[in-house]
Scaffold this motif. Structure first.
Motif, PDB file in Angstrom:
ATOM      1  N   MET A  82     -16.004   5.879 -20.756  1.00  0.00           N
ATOM      2  CA  MET A  82     -17.004   6.783 -21.334  1.00  0.00           C
ATOM      3  C   MET A  82     -18.221   6.043 -21.893  1.00  0.00           C
ATOM      4  O   MET A  82     -19.316   6.572 -21.901  1.00  0.00           O
ATOM      5  CB  MET A  82     -16.362   7.616 -22.454  1.00  0.00           C
ATOM      6  CG  MET A  82     -15.317   8.592 -21.976  1.00  0.00           C
ATOM      7  SD  MET A  82     -16.034  10.060 -21.248  1.00  0.00           S
ATOM      8  CE  MET A  82     -16.777  10.805 -22.665  1.00  0.00           C
ATOM      9  N   GLU A  83     -18.020   4.828 -22.375  1.00  0.00           N
ATOM     10  CA  GLU A  83     -19.103   4.071 -22.988  1.00  0.00           C
ATOM     11  C   GLU A  83     -19.809   3.136 -22.007  1.00  0.00           C
ATOM     12  O   GLU A  83     -20.694   2.382 -22.399  1.00  0.00           O
ATOM     13  CB  GLU A  83     -18.548   3.258 -24.165  1.00  0.00           C
ATOM     14  CG  GLU A  83     -17.952   4.147 -25.235  1.00  0.00           C
ATOM     15  CD  GLU A  83     -17.186   3.372 -26.282  1.00  0.00           C
ATOM     16  OE1 GLU A  83     -17.282   2.134 -26.303  1.00  0.00           O
ATOM     17  OE2 GLU A  83     -16.499   4.009 -27.074  1.00  0.00           O
ATOM     18  N   GLU A  84     -19.434   3.179 -20.743  1.00  0.00           N
ATOM     19  CA  GLU A  84     -19.987   2.282 -19.725  1.00  0.00           C
ATOM     20  C   GLU A  84     -21.477   2.496 -19.536  1.00  0.00           C
ATOM     21  O   GLU A  84     -21.939   3.623 -19.413  1.00  0.00           O
ATOM     22  CB  GLU A  84     -19.263   2.526 -18.396  1.00  0.00           C
ATOM     23  CG  GLU A  84     -19.760   1.676 -17.270  1.00  0.00           C
ATOM     24  CD  GLU A  84     -19.474   0.213 -17.505  1.00  0.00           C
ATOM     25  OE1 GLU A  84     -20.432  -0.567 -17.530  1.00  0.00           O
ATOM     26  OE2 GLU A  84     -18.299  -0.132 -17.670  1.00  0.00           O
ATOM     27  N   ARG A  85     -22.247   1.398 -19.523  1.00  0.00           N
ATOM     28  CA  ARG A  85     -23.688   1.484 -19.304  1.00  0.00           C
ATOM     29  C   ARG A  85     -24.125   0.668 -18.093  1.00  0.00           C
ATOM     30  O   ARG A  85     -25.265   0.760 -17.659  1.00  0.00           O
ATOM     31  CB  ARG A  85     -24.416   1.004 -20.534  1.00  0.00           C
ATOM     32  CG  ARG A  85     -23.993   1.846 -21.735  1.00  0.00           C
ATOM     33  CD  ARG A  85     -24.913   2.195 -22.601  1.00  0.00           C
ATOM     34  NE  ARG A  85     -26.107   2.740 -22.904  1.00  0.00           N
ATOM     35  CZ  ARG A  85     -26.299   3.996 -23.208  1.00  0.00           C
ATOM     36  NH1 ARG A  85     -25.337   4.859 -23.102  1.00  0.00           N
ATOM     37  NH2 ARG A  85     -27.462   4.407 -23.609  1.00  0.00           N
ATOM     38  N   ASP A  86     -23.250  -0.167 -17.583  1.00  0.00           N
ATOM     39  CA  ASP A  86     -23.580  -1.012 -16.427  1.00  0.00           C
ATOM     40  C   ASP A  86     -22.313  -1.157 -15.590  1.00  0.00           C
ATOM     41  O   ASP A  86     -21.584  -2.133 -15.695  1.00  0.00           O
ATOM     42  CB  ASP A  86     -24.099  -2.366 -16.909  1.00  0.00           C
ATOM     43  CG  ASP A  86     -24.546  -3.279 -15.785  1.00  0.00           C
ATOM     44  OD1 ASP A  86     -24.621  -2.818 -14.628  1.00  0.00           O
ATOM     45  OD2 ASP A  86     -24.819  -4.464 -16.065  1.00  0.00           O
ATOM     46  N   MET A  87     -22.057  -0.169 -14.772  1.00  0.00           N
ATOM     47  CA  MET A  87     -20.802  -0.045 -14.025  1.00  0.00           C
ATOM     48  C   MET A  87     -20.408  -1.323 -13.283  1.00  0.00           C
ATOM     49  O   MET A  87     -19.251  -1.687 -13.246  1.00  0.00           O
ATOM     50  CB  MET A  87     -20.934   1.115 -13.042  1.00  0.00           C
ATOM     51  CG  MET A  87     -19.674   1.390 -12.299  1.00  0.00           C
ATOM     52  SD  MET A  87     -18.553   2.279 -13.335  1.00  0.00           S
ATOM     53  CE  MET A  87     -17.754   3.260 -12.136  1.00  0.00           C
ATOM     54  N   HIS A  88     -21.376  -2.017 -12.704  1.00  0.00           N
ATOM     55  CA  HIS A  88     -21.069  -3.200 -11.890  1.00  0.00           C
ATOM     56  C   HIS A  88     -21.415  -4.501 -12.603  1.00  0.00           C
ATOM     57  O   HIS A  88     -21.344  -5.568 -12.004  1.00  0.00           O
ATOM     58  CB  HIS A  88     -21.775  -3.106 -10.548  1.00  0.00           C
ATOM     59  CG  HIS A  88     -21.381  -1.880  -9.782  1.00  0.00           C
ATOM     60  ND1 HIS A  88     -20.130  -1.760  -9.206  1.00  0.00           N
ATOM     61  CD2 HIS A  88     -22.025  -0.725  -9.535  1.00  0.00           C
ATOM     62  CE1 HIS A  88     -20.041  -0.569  -8.624  1.00  0.00           C
ATOM     63  NE2 HIS A  88     -21.172   0.082  -8.816  1.00  0.00           N
ATOM     64  N   SER A  89     -21.822  -4.406 -13.859  1.00  0.00           N
ATOM     65  CA  SER A  89     -22.191  -5.576 -14.676  1.00  0.00           C
ATOM     66  C   SER A  89     -23.332  -6.381 -14.074  1.00  0.00           C
ATOM     67  O   SER A  89     -23.505  -7.549 -14.388  1.00  0.00           O
ATOM     68  CB  SER A  89     -20.969  -6.468 -14.916  1.00  0.00           C
ATOM     69  OG  SER A  89     -19.969  -5.757 -15.587  1.00  0.00           O
ATOM     70  N   GLY A  90     -24.105  -5.769 -13.214  1.00  0.00           N
ATOM     71  CA  GLY A  90     -25.193  -6.456 -12.529  1.00  0.00           C
ATOM     72  C   GLY A  90     -26.398  -6.758 -13.391  1.00  0.00           C
ATOM     73  O   GLY A  90     -27.263  -7.537 -12.989  1.00  0.00           O
ATOM     74  N   GLN A  91     -26.476  -6.188 -14.589  1.00  0.00           N
ATOM     75  CA  GLN A  91     -27.631  -6.421 -15.460  1.00  0.00           C
ATOM     76  C   GLN A  91     -27.292  -7.291 -16.676  1.00  0.00           C
ATOM     77  O   GLN A  91     -28.181  -7.619 -17.466  1.00  0.00           O
ATOM     78  CB  GLN A  91     -28.184  -5.080 -15.956  1.00  0.00           C
ATOM     79  CG  GLN A  91     -28.566  -4.132 -14.843  1.00  0.00           C
ATOM     80  CD  GLN A  91     -29.613  -4.716 -13.928  1.00  0.00           C
ATOM     81  OE1 GLN A  91     -30.611  -5.249 -14.384  1.00  0.00           O
ATOM     82  NE2 GLN A  91     -29.381  -4.642 -12.639  1.00  0.00           N
ATOM     83  N   GLN A  92     -26.056  -7.689 -16.810  1.00  0.00           N
ATOM     84  CA  GLN A  92     -25.642  -8.428 -18.003  1.00  0.00           C
ATOM     85  C   GLN A  92     -26.295  -9.807 -18.119  1.00  0.00           C
ATOM     86  O   GLN A  92     -26.510 -10.312 -19.213  1.00  0.00           O
ATOM     87  CB  GLN A  92     -24.121  -8.559 -18.043  1.00  0.00           C
ATOM     88  CG  GLN A  92     -23.401  -7.228 -18.067  1.00  0.00           C
ATOM     89  CD  GLN A  92     -23.838  -6.342 -19.215  1.00  0.00           C
ATOM     90  OE1 GLN A  92     -23.826  -6.751 -20.362  1.00  0.00           O
ATOM     91  NE2 GLN A  92     -24.256  -5.124 -18.906  1.00  0.00           N
TER      92      GLN A  92
END
Length: 102
Positions: A82-92
């Protein structure tokens, strides 16, 4: 001081499963790899401060043949939650670009 963006030709982040993120730092040559891959600024505490992860769980794997370092850390919340903001972690990885290396 030099920043990660100054000594890496490529920086990326990606999923390493639903509970982990991996960041790859590809240095722009063997000289910069030797000078910065073990830099104290890339400590587990940095990942605690930037991503809220437990520093004891951060894994750092140098890959000399590719002049790169792979750093993995547990996600703050599971992928797709529910708290996910970057599903694929591509922007971390963006948070790392301006980190200064000593």
């Amino acid at each position: 001081m030099v920043k990660i963006r100054d000594v890496c030709r490529h920086v990326r982040s990606k999923n390493a499963g639903p509970f982990w993120v991996t960041v790859d730092l590809f240095f722009d040559g063997p000289e910069n790899y030797r000078a910065y891959h073990g830099n104290a600024s890339l400590s587990p505490d940095l990942f605690r401060d930037l991503f809220g992860t437990d520093p004891a769980l951060v894994k750092k794997i140098p890959v000399k043949d590719l002049n790169m370092v792979k750093i993995s850390y547990p996600r703050a919340t599971p992928q797709g939650g529910m708290e996910e903001r970057d599903m694929h972690s591509g922007q971390q990885y963006v948070r790392l670009l301006d980190i200064e290396l000593s």
